[in-house]
Design an enzyme around this catalytic site. Sequence first.
Site, PDB file in Angstrom:
ATOM      1  N   GLY A  72       0.826  -1.199   0.000  1.00 60.84           N
ATOM      2  CA  GLY A  72       0.000   0.000   0.000  1.00 60.84           C
ATOM      3  C   GLY A  72       0.865   1.255   0.000  1.00 60.84           C
ATOM      4  N   THR A  73       1.983   1.184   0.701  1.00 64.52           N
ATOM      5  CA  THR A  73       2.887   2.333   0.777  1.00 64.52           C
ATOM      6  C   THR A  73       3.395   2.706  -0.619  1.00 64.52           C
ATOM      7  OG1 THR A  73       3.506   1.666   3.003  1.00 64.52           O
ATOM      8  CG2 THR A  73       5.055   3.103   1.851  1.00 64.52           C
ATOM      9  N   ASN A 151      -7.018   3.783  10.062  1.00 60.98           N
ATOM     10  CA  ASN A 151      -6.545   2.479  10.525  1.00 60.98           C
ATOM     11  C   ASN A 151      -6.618   2.335  12.046  1.00 60.98           C
ATOM     12  OD1 ASN A 151      -4.501   4.481   9.696  1.00 60.98           O
ATOM     13  ND2 ASN A 151      -3.083   3.201  10.835  1.00 60.98           N
ATOM     14  N   GLN A 179      -7.589   0.459   4.293  1.00 63.21           N
ATOM     15  CA  GLN A 179      -8.421  -0.164   5.339  1.00 63.21           C
ATOM     16  C   GLN A 179      -9.876  -0.308   4.912  1.00 63.21           C
ATOM     17  OE1 GLN A 179      -7.433  -1.625   8.012  1.00 63.21           O
ATOM     18  NE2 GLN A 179      -5.346  -0.879   8.238  1.00 63.21           N
ATOM     19  N   SER A 199      -4.315  -2.760  -0.302  1.00 59.72           N
ATOM     20  CA  SER A 199      -3.182  -3.625   0.041  1.00 59.72           C
ATOM     21  C   SER A 199      -3.690  -5.031   0.383  1.00 59.72           C
ATOM     22  CB  SER A 199      -2.429  -3.027   1.235  1.00 59.72           C
ATOM     23  OG  SER A 199      -1.323  -3.838   1.559  1.00 59.72           O
ATOM     24  N   GLY A 200      -3.026  -6.045  -0.207  1.00 63.45           N
ATOM     25  CA  GLY A 200      -3.491  -7.424  -0.058  1.00 63.45           C
ATOM     26  C   GLY A 200      -3.526  -7.927   1.375  1.00 63.45           C
ATOM     27  N   HIS A 201      -2.517  -7.531   2.180  1.00 60.72           N
ATOM     28  CA  HIS A 201      -2.425  -8.166   3.504  1.00 60.72           C
ATOM     29  C   HIS A 201      -3.482  -7.673   4.494  1.00 60.72           C
ATOM     30  CE1 HIS A 201      -0.002  -5.250   6.130  1.00 60.72           C
ATOM     31  NE2 HIS A 201       0.121  -4.692   4.959  1.00 60.72           N
ATOM     32  N   THR A 236       9.172  -7.429 -12.443  1.00 57.83           N
ATOM     33  CA  THR A 236       8.425  -8.663 -12.709  1.00 57.83           C
ATOM     34  C   THR A 236       7.379  -8.876 -11.621  1.00 57.83           C
ATOM     35  OG1 THR A 236      10.368  -9.586 -13.770  1.00 57.83           O
ATOM     36  CG2 THR A 236       8.672 -11.162 -13.080  1.00 57.83           C
ATOM     37  N   CYS A 322       2.617   0.330  12.724  1.00 60.14           N
ATOM     38  CA  CYS A 322       3.843   1.025  12.331  1.00 60.14           C
ATOM     39  C   CYS A 322       4.396   1.881  13.461  1.00 60.14           C
ATOM     40  CB  CYS A 322       3.597   1.878  11.099  1.00 60.14           C
ATOM     41  SG  CYS A 322       2.994   0.895   9.735  1.00 60.14           S
TER      42      CYS A 322
HETATM   43  N1  PLP Z   1      -2.661   3.036   4.540  1.00 63.36           N
HETATM   44  C1  PLP Z   1      -3.312   2.570   5.615  1.00 63.36           C
HETATM   45  C2  PLP Z   1      -4.571   3.230   6.050  1.00 63.36           C
HETATM   46  C3  PLP Z   1      -2.815   1.466   6.317  1.00 63.36           C
HETATM   47  O1  PLP Z   1      -3.458   1.011   7.388  1.00 63.36           O
HETATM   48  C4  PLP Z   1      -1.617   0.859   5.860  1.00 63.36           C
HETATM   49  C5  PLP Z   1      -1.020  -0.280   6.605  1.00 63.36           C
HETATM   50  O2  PLP Z   1      -1.174  -0.406   7.795  1.00 63.36           O
HETATM   51  C6  PLP Z   1      -0.981   1.385   4.725  1.00 63.36           C
HETATM   52  C7  PLP Z   1      -1.530   2.469   4.102  1.00 63.36           C
HETATM   53  C8  PLP Z   1       0.293   0.781   4.195  1.00 63.36           C
HETATM   54  O3  PLP Z   1       0.044  -0.439   3.582  1.00 63.36           O
HETATM   55  P1  PLP Z   1       1.267  -1.495   3.416  1.00 63.36           P
HETATM   56  O4  PLP Z   1       1.484  -2.081   4.772  1.00 63.36           O
HETATM   57  O5  PLP Z   1       0.762  -2.499   2.427  1.00 63.36           O
HETATM   58  O6  PLP Z   1       2.425  -0.730   2.908  1.00 63.36           O
END
Ligand code: PLP
Length: 392
Positions: A72-73, A151, A179, A199-201, A236, A322
């Site tokens: 996601g970042t 989040n 989220q 973001s997949g996770h 890739t 984080c």
């Molecule tokens: N944006 C939000 C609102 C998130 O909660 C997160 C991850 O906690 C991210 C971005 C970043 O995603 P990633 O962990 O896949 O880099």
Amino acid sequence: MAAAIYLDNNATTPVAPEVFEAMVPWLRDEYGNPSSAYALGRRAAAALAEARERVAALVGCHPESLLFTSCGTESINTAILSCLALDPDRRHIITSAVEHSATIKLCEFLAQRGYEITWLPVDSRGRLDPGACAAAIHEETALVSLLWANNETGVLFPIEEIAAITAAKKIPLHVDAVQAVGKLPLNFDSLGAQFLSLSGHKLHAPKGVAALAVSRKIRFSPLLRGSQEEGRRGGTQNVASIVGMGVAATLAAETSHHERIRDLRDRLEQCALRDIPGAEVNGDTEHRLPNTTSLAFDGIESEGALVLLDRSGLYCSAGSACTTGSIHPSHVLRAMGYSNERARASLRFSLSRLTTETDINRACQILPEAVARLRALRPTGSPVVAAAPAAP
Ligand code: PLP
């Protein structure tokens, strides 16, 4: 020993068994590069195409609008930096004070390089005033980048209203929907935003795979240059994880579990409010993700609470993953006007469709006992945290 009760799904989610099964062949036998012309490669390319359709169906966009990224970042960095690269004379970004660190750190870096950043405030319930966003736009504004769902608190921003404002002023809008995707019905094509990150996770796919939806009506500048993803994201592709994210997207699109998750979350919240004197919810409870509750328990320190709960097999979070491990109180709760003490007395519980009723029943037992123990350990005479700010 009883299985762990995992209530930290906003940090990351377990990989769903169906996702894992779908990935295995792409890690074992189907090792082709999707850019290769022979059958092995063509099968990998077809798997990417199917995953792209599945993720596009979840976010309501054309499959060609989607780029696969590593996290996601990366999606967030790509969207913001694309707008700046294509319109170098515009050096103003509008975002909020409660964004994820991916946005905050990038904007702080850009501020050091002379960009003007407007950090929109939130009120004591974590709500954003769309009027403040409209008022902040000026002739040098390059983009607006905002969370859809926070989040830490789960509070939702009025993204549809913001999208109407940015469309009227012809300013690109990036929505950090990391989220929100899979937890709320959403449709990128009808929203009117130009970028949307996921973001997949966060939806039972593995870590290290994500996507960015980019409107086909906007010019785009890649962050990673190369030939893949039609030149829009070099590197890739992570075929197995993308296949997994596709299956996860299809599972997330089944809305039947949303009500169940909301009921379980509400039950946990009500138990905490009933059984723990002085417990309070942080943030707006009306416009909120169905899976998240952020709770303050005066007289506790969340770092100690995490250790005690961990010993009982209950996993939750003191703010976003984080910032865990740092002693700084959550910037989200601070931006809502809460004291450092209140922020540090807060815990976040986030559920997923793999959360069971048994998990919540056990959490309802463990949590009041843990808070009572922590309060009993508090040195006599130490201050109880300040009351929450009054909601306007
Ligand atoms: N944006 C939000 C609102 C998130 O909660 C997160 C991850 O906690 C991210 C971005 C970043 O995603 P990633 O962990 O896949 O880099």
